[in-house]
Design an enzyme around this catalytic site. Structure first.
Site, PDB file in Angstrom:
ATOM      1  N   SER A   1       0.815  -1.214   0.000  1.00 41.40           N
ATOM      2  CA  SER A   1       0.000   0.000   0.000  1.00 41.40           C
ATOM      3  C   SER A   1       0.849   1.264   0.000  1.00 41.40           C
ATOM      4  CB  SER A   1      -0.909  -0.002   1.237  1.00 41.40           C
ATOM      5  OG  SER A   1      -0.116  -0.205   2.398  1.00 41.40           O
TER       6      SER A   1
ATOM      7  N   THR B   1      -1.632   3.834   4.649  1.00 46.50           N
ATOM      8  CA  THR B   1      -0.623   4.867   4.439  1.00 46.50           C
ATOM      9  C   THR B   1       0.450   4.756   5.508  1.00 46.50           C
ATOM     10  OG1 THR B   1      -2.345   6.348   3.641  1.00 46.50           O
ATOM     11  CG2 THR B   1      -0.298   7.382   4.400  1.00 46.50           C
TER      12      THR B   1
ATOM     13  N   THR C   1       1.700   6.854   0.180  1.00 47.09           N
ATOM     14  CA  THR C   1       0.782   5.733  -0.068  1.00 47.09           C
ATOM     15  C   THR C   1       0.627   5.489  -1.561  1.00 47.09           C
ATOM     16  OG1 THR C   1      -1.454   4.919   0.367  1.00 47.09           O
ATOM     17  CG2 THR C   1      -1.256   7.236  -0.102  1.00 47.09           C
TER      18      THR C   1
ATOM     19  N   ARG D   1      -7.203   9.226  -9.397  1.00 48.95           N
ATOM     20  CA  ARG D   1      -7.774   9.424  -8.051  1.00 48.95           C
ATOM     21  C   ARG D   1      -6.663   9.870  -7.081  1.00 48.95           C
ATOM     22  NH1 ARG D   1      -6.777   7.071  -2.684  1.00 48.95           N
ATOM     23  NH2 ARG D   1      -8.743   7.092  -1.556  1.00 48.95           N
ATOM     24  N   VAL D   2      -6.945  10.892  -6.313  1.00 49.13           N
ATOM     25  CA  VAL D   2      -5.997  11.375  -5.309  1.00 49.13           C
ATOM     26  C   VAL D   2      -6.659  11.236  -3.941  1.00 49.13           C
ATOM     27  CG1 VAL D   2      -4.760  13.402  -4.445  1.00 49.13           C
ATOM     28  CG2 VAL D   2      -4.871  12.963  -6.910  1.00 49.13           C
ATOM     29  N   GLY D   3      -5.953  10.603  -3.014  1.00 41.49           N
ATOM     30  CA  GLY D   3      -6.501  10.407  -1.676  1.00 41.49           C
ATOM     31  C   GLY D   3      -6.172  11.566  -0.753  1.00 41.49           C
ATOM     32  N   ASP D   4      -6.220  11.294   0.535  1.00 38.72           N
ATOM     33  CA  ASP D   4      -5.973  12.328   1.547  1.00 38.72           C
ATOM     34  C   ASP D   4      -4.491  12.649   1.719  1.00 38.72           C
ATOM     35  OD1 ASP D   4      -5.820   9.604   2.570  1.00 38.72           O
ATOM     36  OD2 ASP D   4      -5.404  10.494   4.523  1.00 38.72           O
TER      37      ASP D   4
ATOM     38  N   THR E   1      -4.429   7.890   8.368  1.00 37.76           N
ATOM     39  CA  THR E   1      -4.436   6.735   7.469  1.00 37.76           C
ATOM     40  C   THR E   1      -5.867   6.227   7.409  1.00 37.76           C
ATOM     41  OG1 THR E   1      -3.570   4.511   7.056  1.00 37.76           O
ATOM     42  CG2 THR E   1      -3.812   5.143   9.359  1.00 37.76           C
ATOM     43  N   GLY E   2      -6.199   5.578   6.307  1.00 39.02           N
ATOM     44  CA  GLY E   2      -7.551   5.060   6.175  1.00 39.02           C
ATOM     45  C   GLY E   2      -8.153   5.465   4.845  1.00 39.02           C
TER      46      GLY E   2
ATOM     47  N   GLY F   1      -9.100   7.481   2.217  1.00 36.56           N
ATOM     48  CA  GLY F   1      -8.650   8.833   1.875  1.00 36.56           C
ATOM     49  C   GLY F   1      -9.727   9.715   1.303  1.00 36.56           C
TER      50      GLY F   1
END
Ligand code: GLY
Length: 292
Positions: free
Chosen positions: A49, A151, A168, A178-181, A201-202, A204
């Site tokens: 990940s 992450t 991550t 796609r862009v996460g947090d 983490t988690g 996003g």
């Protein structure tokens, strides 16, 4: 060593903290230690990940997100949807140090990495490639399991420094782009020299929707302990974003206040994290918050 506190997410946080602490003991600056600690996880092929070894998007490309923040001077740099470079945290640090920008994405981030002398490498590991080929047969949506958003996030605190970073490969089989947090200041990480820092983490997408880390730091600024701030920010996420059955999104957050006070909270059971207080490293496990 003078007072220091290092903390990092997940079981692999141990690797990051050990590497970073080792460098701090040798006199390295906190930012160098943070970068090297996160690099250790990015380059560990067994971590699916983060960095090399991370699982790809639905088109079979590994797209990496990372960000770094130095509370002193309120500086930050980030990259998102970066392809072809195994150490996105190092590219993010270069964004912070070289450019006036906070975030580069996609081809622009890759061009910048190349310009800065980073080596372009294969980021899809043989195991990740095999798993993607299997997934492509069924195209089943990923279950919301722990290993889907793991992450590496780390905070290093000393009485006069707070640095925070995260890296991550994001949600596996995600839509390209796609862009996460993680590369979003305020969502996946935040730091304020006068207050403290937080890293998440988690899931996003959900963490971004509530600007989780900005909330933690804001609550600490209002006088909350690091623990109360983490608890309340996770409760807020659960209130706002639990599904119709009341199941909350997966998320966890670590925080350190400017005075070294530490907190951790999670929306689900048994969130593991590493914590080093300058004397010893312990692996903690946080239970889920149940009442919102
Ligand atoms: N927290 C990592 C992600 O969802 O992208």
């Amino acid at each position: 060593m003078s007072r220091v506190l290092l903390t990092a997410t997940w079981h692999f946080g141990r690797l990051a903290v050990e590497r970073a602490f080792n460098l701090l003991e040798q006199g390295a600056p906190a930012l160098d230690a943070l970068e090297a600690g996160i690099n250790a996880v990015e380059l560990d092929e067994s971590v699916q990940s983060v960095g090399y070894g991370g699982l790809p998007n639905r088109a079979g490309f590994v797209e990496l997100d990372a960000a770094i923040m130095d509370a002193r001077g309120h500086r930050s740099g980030a990259v998102a949807a970066l392809r072809g470079f195994r150490r996105p945290i190092s590219v993010a640090r270069r964004v912070m140090e070289v450019l006036p920008h906070a975030l580069l994405v996609g081809d622009g981030a890759a061009d910048f990495a190349r310009e800065q002398g980073f080596e372009q490498e294969e980021t899809l590991s043989p195991s990740a490639s095999e798993q993607w080929l299997q997934w492509r047969e069924t195209q089943a949506p990923p279950a919301d399991v722990e290993d889907n958003h793991d992450t590496v996030g780390m905070i290093i605190w000393t009485p006069d420094t707070i640095v925070v970073g995260c890296s991550t490969s994001g949600l596996k089989w995600k839509y390209p782009g796609r862009v996460g947090d993680s590369p979003i200041v305020g969502a996946g990480l935040y730091a304020d020299e006068a207050v403290g820092a937080a890293v998440a983490t988690g899931d996003g997408d959900e963490i971004s929707r509530v600007a989780l880390c900005a909330r933690v730091v804001f609550l600490m600024e209002q006088g909350s302990s690091a623990q109360d701030a983490c608890d309340e920010a996770i409760r807020y996420l659960m209130r706002k974003r639990s599904d119709e059955k009341g199941t909350p999104p997966h998320a966890a957050v670590l925080a350190v206040r400017a005075d070294g006070d530490f907190g951790v909270a999670a929306s689900y059971a048994k969130f593991p994290y590493a914590l080093h207080d300058g004397h010893s490293l312990t692996m903690g496990e946080r239970d889920a918050i149940v009442s919102t």
